[in-house]
Design a protein around this motif. Structure first.
Motif, PDB file in Angstrom:
ATOM      1  N   LEU A   1       0.791  -1.233   0.000  1.00 15.89           N
ATOM      2  CA  LEU A   1       0.000   0.000   0.000  1.00 15.89           C
ATOM      3  C   LEU A   1       0.824   1.284   0.000  1.00 15.89           C
ATOM      4  O   LEU A   1       0.307   2.349  -0.321  1.00 15.89           O
ATOM      5  CB  LEU A   1      -0.925   0.018   1.224  1.00 15.89           C
ATOM      6  CG  LEU A   1      -2.056  -0.975   1.206  1.00 15.89           C
ATOM      7  CD1 LEU A   1      -2.717  -1.056   2.581  1.00 15.89           C
ATOM      8  CD2 LEU A   1      -3.071  -0.589   0.151  1.00 15.89           C
ATOM      9  N   ASN A   2       2.083   1.204   0.365  1.00 16.38           N
ATOM     10  CA  ASN A   2       2.890   2.387   0.625  1.00 16.38           C
ATOM     11  C   ASN A   2       2.868   3.409  -0.517  1.00 16.38           C
ATOM     12  O   ASN A   2       2.448   4.550  -0.332  1.00 16.38           O
ATOM     13  CB  ASN A   2       4.327   1.979   0.955  1.00 16.38           C
ATOM     14  CG  ASN A   2       5.166   3.149   1.388  1.00 16.38           C
ATOM     15  OD1 ASN A   2       4.698   4.027   2.102  1.00 16.38           O
ATOM     16  ND2 ASN A   2       6.405   3.167   0.955  1.00 16.38           N
ATOM     17  N   VAL A   3       3.326   3.022  -1.689  1.00 18.36           N
ATOM     18  CA  VAL A   3       3.442   3.969  -2.809  1.00 18.36           C
ATOM     19  C   VAL A   3       2.074   4.517  -3.186  1.00 18.36           C
ATOM     20  O   VAL A   3       1.896   5.727  -3.356  1.00 18.36           O
ATOM     21  CB  VAL A   3       4.143   3.309  -4.017  1.00 18.36           C
ATOM     22  CG1 VAL A   3       4.071   4.198  -5.247  1.00 18.36           C
ATOM     23  CG2 VAL A   3       5.588   2.989  -3.671  1.00 18.36           C
TER      24      VAL A   3
ATOM     25  N   GLU B   1      -0.283  12.801  -1.359  1.00 17.98           N
ATOM     26  CA  GLU B   1       0.450  13.942  -1.913  1.00 17.98           C
ATOM     27  C   GLU B   1      -0.292  14.612  -3.063  1.00 17.98           C
ATOM     28  O   GLU B   1      -0.209  15.830  -3.231  1.00 17.98           O
ATOM     29  CB  GLU B   1       1.840  13.508  -2.358  1.00 17.98           C
ATOM     30  CG  GLU B   1       2.742  13.189  -1.173  1.00 17.98           C
ATOM     31  CD  GLU B   1       4.112  12.686  -1.572  1.00 17.98           C
ATOM     32  OE1 GLU B   1       4.330  12.341  -2.759  1.00 17.98           O
ATOM     33  OE2 GLU B   1       4.984  12.625  -0.681  1.00 17.98           O
ATOM     34  N   ARG B   2      -1.019  13.843  -3.828  1.00 22.76           N
ATOM     35  CA  ARG B   2      -1.772  14.399  -4.963  1.00 22.76           C
ATOM     36  C   ARG B   2      -3.173  14.856  -4.567  1.00 22.76           C
ATOM     37  O   ARG B   2      -3.908  15.349  -5.406  1.00 22.76           O
ATOM     38  CB  ARG B   2      -1.862  13.362  -6.076  1.00 22.76           C
ATOM     39  CG  ARG B   2      -0.515  13.043  -6.678  1.00 22.76           C
ATOM     40  CD  ARG B   2      -0.614  11.976  -7.724  1.00 22.76           C
ATOM     41  NE  ARG B   2       0.720  11.683  -8.227  1.00 22.76           N
ATOM     42  CZ  ARG B   2       1.031  10.603  -8.889  1.00 22.76           C
ATOM     43  NH1 ARG B   2       0.098   9.699  -9.160  1.00 22.76           N
ATOM     44  NH2 ARG B   2       2.262  10.403  -9.305  1.00 22.76           N
ATOM     45  N   ARG B   3      -3.534  14.630  -3.281  1.00 24.51           N
ATOM     46  CA  ARG B   3      -4.874  14.962  -2.810  1.00 24.51           C
ATOM     47  C   ARG B   3      -5.932  14.355  -3.726  1.00 24.51           C
ATOM     48  O   ARG B   3      -6.892  14.990  -4.132  1.00 24.51           O
ATOM     49  CB  ARG B   3      -5.075  16.476  -2.704  1.00 24.51           C
ATOM     50  CG  ARG B   3      -4.048  17.203  -1.887  1.00 24.51           C
ATOM     51  CD  ARG B   3      -4.323  17.021  -0.424  1.00 24.51           C
ATOM     52  NE  ARG B   3      -3.435  17.881   0.381  1.00 24.51           N
ATOM     53  CZ  ARG B   3      -2.698  17.449   1.384  1.00 24.51           C
ATOM     54  NH1 ARG B   3      -2.735  16.180   1.729  1.00 24.51           N
ATOM     55  NH2 ARG B   3      -1.946  18.258   2.057  1.00 24.51           N
ATOM     56  N   ASP B   4      -5.684  13.082  -4.045  1.00 23.04           N
ATOM     57  CA  ASP B   4      -6.523  12.353  -4.995  1.00 23.04           C
ATOM     58  C   ASP B   4      -7.923  12.118  -4.425  1.00 23.04           C
ATOM     59  O   ASP B   4      -8.120  11.258  -3.570  1.00 23.04           O
ATOM     60  CB  ASP B   4      -5.846  11.026  -5.336  1.00 23.04           C
ATOM     61  CG  ASP B   4      -6.597  10.210  -6.364  1.00 23.04           C
ATOM     62  OD1 ASP B   4      -7.711  10.592  -6.767  1.00 23.04           O
ATOM     63  OD2 ASP B   4      -6.057   9.169  -6.780  1.00 23.04           O
TER      64      ASP B   4
ATOM     65  N   ARG C   1      -5.785   7.950   1.786  1.00 23.09           N
ATOM     66  CA  ARG C   1      -5.077   9.235   1.894  1.00 23.09           C
ATOM     67  C   ARG C   1      -4.523   9.435   3.304  1.00 23.09           C
ATOM     68  O   ARG C   1      -3.404   9.926   3.465  1.00 23.09           O
ATOM     69  CB  ARG C   1      -5.995  10.386   1.482  1.00 23.09           C
ATOM     70  CG  ARG C   1      -6.314  10.367  -0.005  1.00 23.09           C
ATOM     71  CD  ARG C   1      -6.977  11.661  -0.473  1.00 23.09           C
ATOM     72  NE  ARG C   1      -8.122  12.065   0.313  1.00 23.09           N
ATOM     73  CZ  ARG C   1      -9.377  11.711   0.062  1.00 23.09           C
ATOM     74  NH1 ARG C   1      -9.657  10.934  -0.981  1.00 23.09           N
ATOM     75  NH2 ARG C   1     -10.369  12.147   0.831  1.00 23.09           N
ATOM     76  N   SER C   2      -5.286   9.049   4.320  1.00 25.90           N
ATOM     77  CA  SER C   2      -4.801   9.155   5.705  1.00 25.90           C
ATOM     78  C   SER C   2      -3.570   8.284   5.909  1.00 25.90           C
ATOM     79  O   SER C   2      -2.594   8.710   6.533  1.00 25.90           O
ATOM     80  CB  SER C   2      -5.886   8.751   6.700  1.00 25.90           C
ATOM     81  OG  SER C   2      -6.908   9.705   6.721  1.00 25.90           O
ATOM     82  N   LEU C   3      -3.635   7.077   5.387  1.00 21.57           N
ATOM     83  CA  LEU C   3      -2.478   6.193   5.475  1.00 21.57           C
ATOM     84  C   LEU C   3      -1.291   6.815   4.746  1.00 21.57           C
ATOM     85  O   LEU C   3      -0.150   6.730   5.211  1.00 21.57           O
ATOM     86  CB  LEU C   3      -2.789   4.817   4.893  1.00 21.57           C
ATOM     87  CG  LEU C   3      -1.614   3.838   4.870  1.00 21.57           C
ATOM     88  CD1 LEU C   3      -1.070   3.571   6.273  1.00 21.57           C
ATOM     89  CD2 LEU C   3      -2.009   2.549   4.176  1.00 21.57           C
ATOM     90  N   GLY C   4      -1.527   7.457   3.621  1.00 21.77           N
ATOM     91  CA  GLY C   4      -0.453   8.106   2.881  1.00 21.77           C
ATOM     92  C   GLY C   4       0.243   9.180   3.696  1.00 21.77           C
ATOM     93  O   GLY C   4       1.470   9.307   3.657  1.00 21.77           O
ATOM     94  N   ALA C   5      -0.521   9.964   4.458  1.00 21.48           N
ATOM     95  CA  ALA C   5       0.075  10.989   5.320  1.00 21.48           C
ATOM     96  C   ALA C   5       0.972  10.343   6.371  1.00 21.48           C
ATOM     97  O   ALA C   5       2.090  10.800   6.632  1.00 21.48           O
ATOM     98  CB  ALA C   5      -1.015  11.824   5.984  1.00 21.48           C
ATOM     99  N   VAL C   6       0.479   9.252   6.945  1.00 27.90           N
ATOM    100  CA  VAL C   6       1.263   8.516   7.943  1.00 27.90           C
ATOM    101  C   VAL C   6       2.530   7.941   7.306  1.00 27.90           C
ATOM    102  O   VAL C   6       3.634   8.091   7.840  1.00 27.90           O
ATOM    103  CB  VAL C   6       0.420   7.392   8.581  1.00 27.90           C
ATOM    104  CG1 VAL C   6       1.279   6.415   9.366  1.00 27.90           C
ATOM    105  CG2 VAL C   6      -0.672   7.995   9.459  1.00 27.90           C
ATOM    106  N   MET C   7       2.373   7.297   6.161  1.00 27.89           N
ATOM    107  CA  MET C   7       3.517   6.634   5.531  1.00 27.89           C
ATOM    108  C   MET C   7       4.564   7.627   5.046  1.00 27.89           C
ATOM    109  O   MET C   7       5.759   7.325   5.052  1.00 27.89           O
ATOM    110  CB  MET C   7       3.056   5.736   4.390  1.00 27.89           C
ATOM    111  CG  MET C   7       2.246   4.540   4.834  1.00 27.89           C
ATOM    112  SD  MET C   7       2.996   3.598   6.200  1.00 27.89           S
ATOM    113  CE  MET C   7       4.593   3.192   5.523  1.00 27.89           C
TER     114      MET C   7
END
Length: 141
Positions: free
Chosen positions: A8-10, A17-20, A28-34
């Protein structure tokens, strides 16, 4: 990293980052954490995570990561990240100040505390518990 985090990381970081808007809010929350976790694992919470974000002039990403940790049920990690940000801004308000011996010791303590309470295995368990809100297509059928 761990298998689920690796999978899931990438995708999560890109969604954050792209606010997709087409990605699930959990992804998206996981993306902020990662985004923060990856830097903190490599360079420490304070010098790697907080300082890099400070110099990129994007302190909002730390707040997003803190919200993400809380959402994942890792409130102790969220509190530590918040403290690390506050301490960094105290002892390096411009990013260039020399650290006192006491502050250098605190920096090391914060880094060590993060390593102790935020290992990838703990993060993976939290992600697995929220997988239906992050990437339901990865749930076993």
């Amino acid at each position: 990293m761990t298998p689920l985090i690796d999978a899931l990381n990438v995708r999560a970081v890109h969604a954050y980052e792209r606010r997709d808007a087409s990605a699930l809010p959990g992804l998206r929350s996981l993306g902020a954490v990662m985004a923060l976790h990856g830097i903190a694992e490599n360079g420490g919470l304070v010098g790697g995570g907080v300082e890099n974000v400070f110099f990129s002039d994007d302190l909002r990403s730390i707040e997003d990561a803190v919200e993400g940790y809380r959402w994942l049920g890792l409130s102790d990690v969220a509190e530590l990240v918040t403290r690390a940000r506050e301490e960094y801004l105290r002892f390096r308000p411009t990013g260039w100040e020399e650290l006192s011996e006491t502050d250098a010791s605190l920096w090391d303590q914060l880094d060590s505390a993060y390593s102790a309470i935020a290992p990838s295995e703990r993060l993976e368990a939290a992600v697995a518990a929220h997988l239906h809100e992050i990437a339901p297509e990865l749930l076993p059928s």
